[in-house]
Design a protein around this motif. Structure first.
Motif, PDB file in Angstrom:
ATOM      1  N   GLU B 200       0.830  -1.206   0.000  1.00  7.60           N
ATOM      2  CA  GLU B 200       0.000   0.000   0.000  1.00  7.60           C
ATOM      3  C   GLU B 200       0.865   1.256   0.000  1.00  7.60           C
ATOM      4  O   GLU B 200       0.589   2.226  -0.718  1.00  7.60           O
ATOM      5  N   VAL B 201       1.914   1.218   0.835  1.00  6.54           N
ATOM      6  CA  VAL B 201       2.778   2.397   0.928  1.00  6.54           C
ATOM      7  C   VAL B 201       3.551   2.577  -0.379  1.00  6.54           C
ATOM      8  O   VAL B 201       3.718   3.696  -0.867  1.00  6.54           O
ATOM      9  N   ALA B 204       1.325   4.251  -2.807  1.00  6.04           N
ATOM     10  CA  ALA B 204       1.167   5.675  -2.487  1.00  6.04           C
ATOM     11  C   ALA B 204       2.421   6.460  -2.862  1.00  6.04           C
ATOM     12  O   ALA B 204       2.337   7.552  -3.437  1.00  6.04           O
ATOM     13  N   TRP B 205       3.600   5.917  -2.576  1.00 10.51           N
ATOM     14  CA  TRP B 205       4.841   6.614  -2.894  1.00 10.51           C
ATOM     15  C   TRP B 205       5.055   6.730  -4.392  1.00 10.51           C
ATOM     16  O   TRP B 205       5.522   7.767  -4.872  1.00 10.51           O
ATOM     17  N   PRO B 251       1.166   1.108   6.445  1.00  7.99           N
ATOM     18  CA  PRO B 251       0.206   2.197   6.675  1.00  7.99           C
ATOM     19  C   PRO B 251      -0.117   2.289   8.175  1.00  7.99           C
ATOM     20  O   PRO B 251      -0.011   1.306   8.900  1.00  7.99           O
ATOM     21  N   THR B 252      -0.540   3.438   8.603  1.00  5.82           N
ATOM     22  CA  THR B 252      -0.802   3.663  10.019  1.00  5.82           C
ATOM     23  C   THR B 252      -1.983   2.849  10.529  1.00  5.82           C
ATOM     24  O   THR B 252      -2.883   2.489   9.773  1.00  5.82           O
ATOM     25  N   ASP B 258      -7.681   4.460   6.953  1.00  9.28           N
ATOM     26  CA  ASP B 258      -6.851   5.428   6.245  1.00  9.28           C
ATOM     27  C   ASP B 258      -6.297   4.810   4.978  1.00  9.28           C
ATOM     28  O   ASP B 258      -5.692   3.750   5.003  1.00  9.28           O
ATOM     29  N   ASN B 259      -6.517   5.452   3.840  1.00 12.68           N
ATOM     30  CA  ASN B 259      -5.915   4.926   2.620  1.00 12.68           C
ATOM     31  C   ASN B 259      -5.075   5.973   1.903  1.00 12.68           C
ATOM     32  O   ASN B 259      -4.713   5.826   0.750  1.00 12.68           O
ATOM     33  N   GLU B 260      -4.795   7.052   2.623  1.00  6.93           N
ATOM     34  CA  GLU B 260      -4.001   8.093   1.978  1.00  6.93           C
ATOM     35  C   GLU B 260      -2.516   7.803   2.066  1.00  6.93           C
ATOM     36  O   GLU B 260      -1.737   8.369   1.326  1.00  6.93           O
ATOM     37  N   GLY B 261      -2.148   6.975   3.034  1.00  6.85           N
ATOM     38  CA  GLY B 261      -0.736   6.622   3.158  1.00  6.85           C
ATOM     39  C   GLY B 261       0.146   7.767   3.585  1.00  6.85           C
ATOM     40  O   GLY B 261       1.335   7.779   3.289  1.00  6.85           O
ATOM     41  N   LYS B 262      -0.437   8.750   4.250  1.00  6.75           N
ATOM     42  CA  LYS B 262       0.399   9.882   4.641  1.00  6.75           C
ATOM     43  C   LYS B 262       1.038   9.640   5.997  1.00  6.75           C
ATOM     44  O   LYS B 262       2.175   9.993   6.227  1.00  6.75           O
ATOM     45  N   LEU B 264       2.503   7.082   8.691  1.00  9.21           N
ATOM     46  CA  LEU B 264       3.115   5.767   8.533  1.00  9.21           C
ATOM     47  C   LEU B 264       3.396   5.076   9.845  1.00  9.21           C
ATOM     48  O   LEU B 264       3.654   5.706  10.874  1.00  9.21           O
TER      49      LEU B 264
END
Lengths: 134, 401
Positions: B200-201, B204-205, B251-252, B258-262, B264
């Motif tokens: 997932e991360v 996002a990255w 992911p947090t 949370d799916n924004e991956g902001k 961590l």
């Protein structure tokens, strides 16, 4: 022949972001990350490093074009068989050039100067080392 | 690895000659001898040859090209000085050099260039695209204090360029996809790190990385990750079992759905029993702790910070896992956290915070990725100093004999 010492930067005056915008700053793996601090109100001066030498500009453009080309190629190749070797290799190429493009962007940002700077000090007469004019 | 060679010879009034060690032109030779006119019972004089430097080799595995600038820059910054590409050489070189460290990109050991890989139908992840024999020979040579002519893989043209000369540094970092793939290379590593980014991360990255490019769309980014996954799982992922430290990025868990991956959740998995490496811990070694620093003494903004520390097993090894979920908002949060961590191998109170602030504009500076990369940097410095101290005392002891 210009002897270049200062980084070729463009000064950009930006209004300070509002409080709400500040909290929306992306905070993972991205170029625009900041440890949050209180920004002073008013104008913020940002000097962004951009390509100074023709060689760097050429690399930037070439890599961006290759991304377009290779994504197109990969999409076509994979239409036939998404598990084929050709498909894997095609997307691997896309990854390679995407990363190379990003690395160049990061280098420009982190070094805050053109990556060709030291090369061009030694070889100012090459075509790559012509100063890039917008 | 031979650091110092001790030669014993007959008394110097004999005609015995010593030839200098062929290994390194940079080696210094120290001669100790006594001149005796008369017969003496002393049978041998000792000549100690020391290599000018003893190279410590670190391996770093990750799938984000050789511009892992942030990790490398944090690491080299711990030793002081900035890492820069070699001056005046090939501008597309992937190598970074600072006073103490040289960082080599393992893509330079591709045996097949881009065209070659296309013809053979192998990705860069495939071991068949890499020359492990050369990698082993050159890392071994550098470790022994011998300079090498290392090939350059040009990521822009996709070709193998003319080699560049690499001098043996004090600390050699080999980074890339396969630092721990080949067993012989693994044995040369004094310390190894694996950067394990969850899917997932990673997604996002890569979106952050590529969305600005004309050629890319969400679909193309996704397709690229999926297409590379089989080779990644087969060839790259298994290396993590060999790593002395794994930095896992997930992911947090602090923000539901949370799916924004902001934000961590980062886990530092540290192998127990590694020579010269003592894992960082929270409160008490080997115990299980869950800690939320935010409260009365420290106010954090949403979603806050949560730490976890516990012993565990990882691929049949005993490990200690230190985990941070959330992000730092302010300087005082960082220093507060630092003051509660133990075995950091920092040289003064606040060193971790200082290093983080030095690179506040790097990605990951407000979360566990930056924190753990910095801590790993301090651990490597500690390992280096111990290794050097150890090698310095060993020949001195032998000379007493």
């Amino acid at each position: 022949m210009m002897s270049a010492t200062a980084s070729h930067g463009r000064a950009v005056m930006l209004p300070s972001p509002s409080g709400a915008l500040q909290h929306q700053q992306p905070s993972i793996g991205s170029d625009m990350f900041r440890l949050r601090r209180k920004e002073p109100r008013g104008l913020r001066l940002i000097v962004a490093a951009t390509a100074k030498y023709k060689g760097t500009k050429m690399r930037e453009e070439k890599l961006s074009e290759m991304i377009v080309e290779k994504v197109k190629e990969a999409t076509e190749v994979c239409e036939a068989d998404v598990r084929s070797e050709e498909c894997k290799v095609a997307w691997d190429e896309v990854e390679e050039v995407s990363q190379a493009r990003a690395d160049l962007r990061i280098k420009l940002k982190l070094l805050n100067q053109d990556p060709l700077e030291s090369f061009c000090q030694e070889n100012p007469e090459t075509d790559e080392c012509r100063i890039y004019e917008d | 690895m031979a650091v110092s060679t001790i030669y014993s010879t007959q008394a110097l009034n004999s005609t015995h000659f010593l030839t200098s060690s062929p290994s390194s032109s940079t080696s210094k030779q120290v001669f100790f001898y006594r001149r005796h006119q008369s017969q003496t019972n002393r049978r041998f004089n000792t000549i100690i040859t020391c290599a000018a430097q003893q190279t410590v080799v670190i391996g770093l595995a990750a799938d984000s090209g050789c511009g892992k600038s942030t990790f490398m820059r944090r690491l080299t910054s711990v030793f002081g000085g900035a890492a820069e590409p070699p001056k005046g050489g090939n501008p597309d070189s992937n190598t970074l050099i600072s006073d103490m460290t040289t960082v080599i990109c393992l893509d330079d050991y591709h045996s097949l260039d881009r065209t070659g890989r296309k013809e053979k139908g192998v990705t860069a992840l495939d071991p068949r695209a890499n020359d492990f024999d050369l990698m082993y020979e050159q890392v071994k040579a550098l470790k022994s204090g011998i300079a090498v002519e290392k090939p350059i893989y040009n990521h822009v043209t996709g070709l193998l360029d003319a080699p560049e000369l690499i001098q043996p540094p004090k600390i050699l970092v080999i980074e890339g996809l396969h630092p721990m793939f080949d067993e012989r290379v693994r044995e040369l590593l004094d310390f190894s790190i694996y950067l394990d980014i969850s899917n997932e991360v990673k997604f996002a990255w890569k979106i952050q990385r590529d969305m600005a490019e004309r050629g890319h769309s969400l679909e193309s980014i996704k397709a690229s990750i999926e297409a590379r996954k089989p080779d990644f799982d087969a060839f790259i992922d298994p290396q993590k079992q060999y790593a002395d430290a794994v930095i896992e990025v997930l992911p947090t868990q602090l923000i539901p759905d949370d799916n924004e991956g902001k934000v961590l959740r980062v886990r530092l998995i540290m192998k127990e029993g590694v020579k010269y490496f003592s894992p960082v811990y929270l409160f008490d070694e080997g115990s299980t702790i869950s800690w939320i620093p935010c409260g009365r003494k420290l106010t954090c903004s949403y979603p806050g910070i949560k730490f976890n520390y516990e012993p565990d097993t990882y691929f049949n090894h005993e490990v200690s896992v230190l985990e941070m979920d959330g992000q730092f908002d302010r300087l005082d949060e960082l220093i507060y956290v630092e003051s509660h961590l133990s075995n950091l191998s920092s040289k003064f109170y606040g060193e971790v915070t200082q290093q983080m602030l030095k690179h506040a504009d790097f990605p990951g500076s407000n979360n566990g990725t930056g924190l753990f990369q910095t801590i790993v940097g301090l651990k490597i410095r500690d390992l280096y100093e111990q290794l050097i101290a150890n090698k310095a005392t060993a020949p001195a002891e032998a000379a007493k004999a």
